[in-house]
Design a protein around this motif. Structure first.
Motif, PDB file in Angstrom:
ATOM      1  N   ILE A 124     -43.240 -96.330  82.123  1.00 29.54           N
ATOM      2  CA  ILE A 124     -42.681 -97.664  82.341  1.00 29.54           C
ATOM      3  C   ILE A 124     -43.558 -98.334  83.382  1.00 29.54           C
ATOM      4  O   ILE A 124     -43.677 -97.854  84.519  1.00 29.54           O
ATOM      5  CB  ILE A 124     -41.225 -97.584  82.825  1.00 29.54           C
ATOM      6  CG1 ILE A 124     -40.360 -96.862  81.786  1.00 29.54           C
ATOM      7  CG2 ILE A 124     -40.671 -98.996  83.087  1.00 29.54           C
ATOM      8  CD1 ILE A 124     -38.929 -96.582  82.251  1.00 29.54           C
ATOM      9  N   VAL A 125     -44.218 -99.416  82.994  1.00 27.80           N
ATOM     10  CA  VAL A 125     -45.189-100.082  83.874  1.00 27.80           C
ATOM     11  C   VAL A 125     -44.921-101.583  83.906  1.00 27.80           C
ATOM     12  O   VAL A 125     -44.243-102.127  83.031  1.00 27.80           O
ATOM     13  CB  VAL A 125     -46.639 -99.816  83.409  1.00 27.80           C
ATOM     14  CG1 VAL A 125     -46.985 -98.338  83.534  1.00 27.80           C
ATOM     15  CG2 VAL A 125     -46.848-100.285  81.970  1.00 27.80           C
ATOM     16  N   ALA A 126     -45.476-102.239  84.926  1.00 28.35           N
ATOM     17  CA  ALA A 126     -45.308-103.680  85.071  1.00 28.35           C
ATOM     18  C   ALA A 126     -46.582-104.298  85.628  1.00 28.35           C
ATOM     19  O   ALA A 126     -47.480-103.588  86.106  1.00 28.35           O
ATOM     20  CB  ALA A 126     -44.119-103.997  85.982  1.00 28.35           C
ATOM     21  N   ASP A 189     -52.853-108.276  78.238  1.00 28.54           N
ATOM     22  CA  ASP A 189     -52.012-109.361  78.735  1.00 28.54           C
ATOM     23  C   ASP A 189     -51.150-108.925  79.918  1.00 28.54           C
ATOM     24  O   ASP A 189     -50.820-109.735  80.790  1.00 28.54           O
ATOM     25  CB  ASP A 189     -51.135-109.909  77.610  1.00 28.54           C
ATOM     26  CG  ASP A 189     -51.874-110.948  76.771  1.00 28.54           C
ATOM     27  OD1 ASP A 189     -53.071-111.189  77.045  1.00 28.54           O
ATOM     28  OD2 ASP A 189     -51.269-111.513  75.838  1.00 28.54           O
ATOM     29  N   LEU A 190     -50.782-107.650  79.964  1.00 31.62           N
ATOM     30  CA  LEU A 190     -50.040-107.160  81.133  1.00 31.62           C
ATOM     31  C   LEU A 190     -50.946-107.183  82.363  1.00 31.62           C
ATOM     32  O   LEU A 190     -50.534-107.614  83.441  1.00 31.62           O
ATOM     33  CB  LEU A 190     -49.524-105.741  80.885  1.00 31.62           C
ATOM     34  CG  LEU A 190     -48.632-105.169  81.990  1.00 31.62           C
ATOM     35  CD1 LEU A 190     -47.278-105.887  82.013  1.00 31.62           C
ATOM     36  CD2 LEU A 190     -48.400-103.665  81.799  1.00 31.62           C
ATOM     37  N   VAL A 191     -52.168-106.728  82.202  1.00 31.46           N
ATOM     38  CA  VAL A 191     -53.145-106.748  83.297  1.00 31.46           C
ATOM     39  C   VAL A 191     -53.392-108.184  83.762  1.00 31.46           C
ATOM     40  O   VAL A 191     -53.515-108.455  84.969  1.00 31.46           O
ATOM     41  CB  VAL A 191     -54.471-106.081  82.860  1.00 31.46           C
ATOM     42  CG1 VAL A 191     -55.566-106.322  83.898  1.00 31.46           C
ATOM     43  CG2 VAL A 191     -54.264-104.580  82.651  1.00 31.46           C
ATOM     44  N   PRO A 207     -55.613 -95.572  82.854  1.00 30.69           N
ATOM     45  CA  PRO A 207     -56.821 -96.209  83.398  1.00 30.69           C
ATOM     46  C   PRO A 207     -56.517 -97.465  84.205  1.00 30.69           C
ATOM     47  O   PRO A 207     -57.162 -97.728  85.230  1.00 30.69           O
ATOM     48  CB  PRO A 207     -57.640 -96.533  82.145  1.00 30.69           C
ATOM     49  CG  PRO A 207     -57.174 -95.551  81.126  1.00 30.69           C
ATOM     50  CD  PRO A 207     -55.706 -95.381  81.393  1.00 30.69           C
ATOM     51  N   GLN A 208     -55.516 -98.221  83.768  1.00 33.09           N
ATOM     52  CA  GLN A 208     -55.159 -99.444  84.482  1.00 33.09           C
ATOM     53  C   GLN A 208     -54.382 -99.150  85.771  1.00 33.09           C
ATOM     54  O   GLN A 208     -54.508 -99.876  86.768  1.00 33.09           O
ATOM     55  CB  GLN A 208     -54.339-100.364  83.570  1.00 33.09           C
ATOM     56  CG  GLN A 208     -55.029-100.742  82.278  1.00 33.09           C
ATOM     57  CD  GLN A 208     -56.343-101.471  82.495  1.00 33.09           C
ATOM     58  OE1 GLN A 208     -56.580-102.076  83.545  1.00 33.09           O
ATOM     59  NE2 GLN A 208     -57.222-101.412  81.507  1.00 33.09           N
ATOM     60  N   ILE A 209     -53.593 -98.079  85.745  1.00 35.46           N
ATOM     61  CA  ILE A 209     -52.896 -97.653  86.966  1.00 35.46           C
ATOM     62  C   ILE A 209     -53.914 -97.200  88.007  1.00 35.46           C
ATOM     63  O   ILE A 209     -53.853 -97.587  89.187  1.00 35.46           O
ATOM     64  CB  ILE A 209     -51.896 -96.520  86.648  1.00 35.46           C
ATOM     65  CG1 ILE A 209     -50.751 -97.040  85.776  1.00 35.46           C
ATOM     66  CG2 ILE A 209     -51.345 -95.901  87.937  1.00 35.46           C
ATOM     67  CD1 ILE A 209     -49.859 -95.949  85.220  1.00 35.46           C
ATOM     68  N   ALA A 211     -56.974 -98.038  88.268  1.00 30.59           N
ATOM     69  CA  ALA A 211     -57.757 -99.185  88.742  1.00 30.59           C
ATOM     70  C   ALA A 211     -56.938-100.145  89.598  1.00 30.59           C
ATOM     71  O   ALA A 211     -57.491-101.097  90.162  1.00 30.59           O
ATOM     72  CB  ALA A 211     -58.340 -99.927  87.543  1.00 30.59           C
ATOM     73  N   GLY A 212     -55.627 -99.894  89.691  1.00 27.97           N
ATOM     74  CA  GLY A 212     -54.767-100.764  90.488  1.00 27.97           C
ATOM     75  C   GLY A 212     -54.398-102.060  89.798  1.00 27.97           C
ATOM     76  O   GLY A 212     -53.961-103.018  90.456  1.00 27.97           O
ATOM     77  N   ASN A 213     -54.538-102.094  88.473  1.00 25.34           N
ATOM     78  CA  ASN A 213     -54.278-103.332  87.727  1.00 25.34           C
ATOM     79  C   ASN A 213     -52.830-103.496  87.294  1.00 25.34           C
ATOM     80  O   ASN A 213     -52.406-104.603  86.964  1.00 25.34           O
ATOM     81  CB  ASN A 213     -55.167-103.382  86.480  1.00 25.34           C
ATOM     82  CG  ASN A 213     -56.634-103.495  86.831  1.00 25.34           C
ATOM     83  OD1 ASN A 213     -56.992-104.082  87.858  1.00 25.34           O
ATOM     84  ND2 ASN A 213     -57.498-102.939  85.993  1.00 25.34           N
ATOM     85  N   ILE A 214     -52.057-102.415  87.275  1.00 28.14           N
ATOM     86  CA  ILE A 214     -50.644-102.468  86.927  1.00 28.14           C
ATOM     87  C   ILE A 214     -49.885-101.498  87.824  1.00 28.14           C
ATOM     88  O   ILE A 214     -50.490-100.645  88.477  1.00 28.14           O
ATOM     89  CB  ILE A 214     -50.384-102.124  85.441  1.00 28.14           C
ATOM     90  CG1 ILE A 214     -50.895-100.714  85.112  1.00 28.14           C
ATOM     91  CG2 ILE A 214     -51.005-103.169  84.522  1.00 28.14           C
ATOM     92  CD1 ILE A 214     -50.558-100.247  83.685  1.00 28.14           C
ATOM     93  N   LYS A 215     -48.544-101.611  87.832  1.00 26.88           N
ATOM     94  CA  LYS A 215     -47.708-100.761  88.685  1.00 26.88           C
ATOM     95  C   LYS A 215     -46.890 -99.792  87.821  1.00 26.88           C
ATOM     96  O   LYS A 215     -46.226-100.226  86.876  1.00 26.88           O
ATOM     97  CB  LYS A 215     -46.765-101.621  89.531  1.00 26.88           C
ATOM     98  CG  LYS A 215     -47.485-102.562  90.494  1.00 26.88           C
ATOM     99  CD  LYS A 215     -46.527-103.526  91.184  1.00 26.88           C
ATOM    100  CE  LYS A 215     -45.768-102.857  92.301  1.00 26.88           C
ATOM    101  NZ  LYS A 215     -45.006-103.847  93.128  1.00 26.88           N
ATOM    102  N   PRO A 216     -46.936 -98.497  88.112  1.00 26.95           N
ATOM    103  CA  PRO A 216     -46.127 -97.526  87.373  1.00 26.95           C
ATOM    104  C   PRO A 216     -44.772 -97.312  88.046  1.00 26.95           C
ATOM    105  O   PRO A 216     -44.667 -97.333  89.279  1.00 26.95           O
ATOM    106  CB  PRO A 216     -46.966 -96.259  87.451  1.00 26.95           C
ATOM    107  CG  PRO A 216     -47.639 -96.357  88.789  1.00 26.95           C
ATOM    108  CD  PRO A 216     -47.878 -97.831  89.039  1.00 26.95           C
ATOM    109  N   TYR A 217     -43.725 -97.084  87.241  1.00 24.85           N
ATOM    110  CA  TYR A 217     -42.391 -96.886  87.791  1.00 24.85           C
ATOM    111  C   TYR A 217     -41.767 -95.550  87.400  1.00 24.85           C
ATOM    112  O   TYR A 217     -41.037 -94.961  88.195  1.00 24.85           O
ATOM    113  CB  TYR A 217     -41.473 -98.035  87.360  1.00 24.85           C
ATOM    114  CG  TYR A 217     -41.841 -99.333  88.021  1.00 24.85           C
ATOM    115  CD1 TYR A 217     -41.304 -99.701  89.249  1.00 24.85           C
ATOM    116  CD2 TYR A 217     -42.770-100.188  87.435  1.00 24.85           C
ATOM    117  CE1 TYR A 217     -41.661-100.889  89.878  1.00 24.85           C
ATOM    118  CE2 TYR A 217     -43.133-101.380  88.054  1.00 24.85           C
ATOM    119  CZ  TYR A 217     -42.577-101.719  89.274  1.00 24.85           C
ATOM    120  OH  TYR A 217     -42.953-102.888  89.893  1.00 24.85           O
ATOM    121  N   ALA A 218     -42.030 -95.076  86.177  1.00 23.55           N
ATOM    122  CA  ALA A 218     -41.421 -93.815  85.756  1.00 23.55           C
ATOM    123  C   ALA A 218     -42.061 -93.335  84.464  1.00 23.55           C
ATOM    124  O   ALA A 218     -42.674 -94.114  83.719  1.00 23.55           O
ATOM    125  CB  ALA A 218     -39.912 -93.978  85.558  1.00 23.55           C
TER     126      ALA A 218
END
Length: 322
Positions: A124-126, A189-191, A207-209, A211-218
């Motif tokens: 689950i990411v944002a 589009d999320l990035v 890869p995006q987590i 790189a710091g481009n999205i936030k992971p939650y669970a």
């Protein structure tokens, strides 16, 4: 007349046996029914690279997308049953699609199973600008912003779509679901911040987590995954019992000679036993099926059980093509 008939049958069997014995004698096409960059595409390319070395021929990966993967799956169903068209499928394209789309083929009867590959959970990411710092805060934000929140997915009926609807039902919030032609496009589009949240595979998200481009939650599993040990499970993050995972497998068109299916299955089993291939798959959070579950017979039984389990659930949810 009977002698002529038996002679014709015998000749056909000899020709079929010769074809199987010489197989493969030219490149194999591996049809991926979803877009570039998603986990189905990534897994297909890892397996193709390993299996081409075992089979001694080129395996050309071709993405044939559209209608939740049904266009690509249909292409496999209509292909010549000669072993030179191989299809990778998964829970969405080869189970859920049958409960959503008016298919021109039968998911169980128009294919020969080759073998199961692996299964995986979702993350689950944002977007990175999401103000929520944990899953409980993310759920609160989604509930408070139902009129403007958006969630991307890989297309109607895909695992990320169905899991996303289940997530909405569990948290008690309804907001816009945005279907794409593949996970790679939705992740872009999320990035870019054009979407708020997604449930997507580690292959696409990690890869995006990193790189710091999205936030992971669970992670939607009972246990944390080794490739993302800092990401809590849904149990730990405050959404107990919310688990979702989906699998991948290979099929060929109905009528493909058993000897050819056996050769493809042998290549699959050997590829999944190869340490390099296993490492590449586990690095994207794939749990490889045990060798006794990698047989065509095991896939046939597993596939039927998945259809029997999920079709009533999906039909009751009223998911329709868009």
């Amino acid at each position: 007349m009977l002698r002529l008939l038996f002679a014709a049958i015998g000749a056909a069997m000899l020709i079929s046996g010769a074809h199987a014995q010489n197989y493969p004698s030219r490149p194999i096409t591996l049809v991926v029914p979803l877009g570039l960059g998603g986990s189905t595409d990534v897994i297909a390319r890892i397996m193709a690279e390993s299996m081409r070395n075992i089979l001694g021929t080129t395996i050309v990966v071709e993405n044939t997308t559209g209608a939740g993967g049904t266009i690509g799956v249909g292409r496999v169903a209509r292909s010549a049953p000669d072993g030179y068209t191989l299809g990778i499928g998964q829970w969405g394209t080869n189970v859920a699609s049958g409960a959503i789309y008016p298919l021109q083929f039968d998911l169980q009867n128009d294919f020969e199973p080759v073998g199961l590959i692996s299964t995986q959970p979702f993350l689950i990411v944002a977007r990175k600008t999401m103000p929520a710092n944990n899953l409980k805060e993310l759920v609160a934000w989604l509930k408070a912003n139902q009129d403007k929140a958006s969630q991307g997915n890989s297309g109607v009926g895909t695992p990320s779509h169905v899991a996303g609807l289940m997530f909405q039902n569990v948290i008690g919030a309804k907001y816009t679901m945005v279907p794409y032609r593949g996970a790679g496009q939705s992740m872009q589009d999320l990035v870019a911040g054009q979407l708020d949240v997604m449930l997507d595979t580690p292959a696409v998200s990690l890869p995006q987590i990193t790189a710091g481009n999205i936030k992971p939650y669970a992670v939607t599993a009972k246990s944390r995954i080794p490739v993302a040990p800092d990401v809590p499970t849904t149990d730990e993050a405050g959404l107990p019992g919310f688990y979702f995972s989906f699998w991948h497998a290979f099929w060929v068109p109905k009528g493909t000679p058993k000897e050819i299916v056996a050769k493809l299955n042998d290549a699959l089993v050997k590829a999944l036993a190869d340490p390099v291939t296993r490492e590449r798959l586990t690095k994207i959070a794939q749990e490889i099926f045990p060798v006794e579950q990698q047989t065509p017979q095991a896939l046939a039984a597993f596939h039927k059980a998945e259809i029997d389990k999920w079709w009533p659930i999906i039909k009751e949810a009223g998911i329709k093509p868009q």
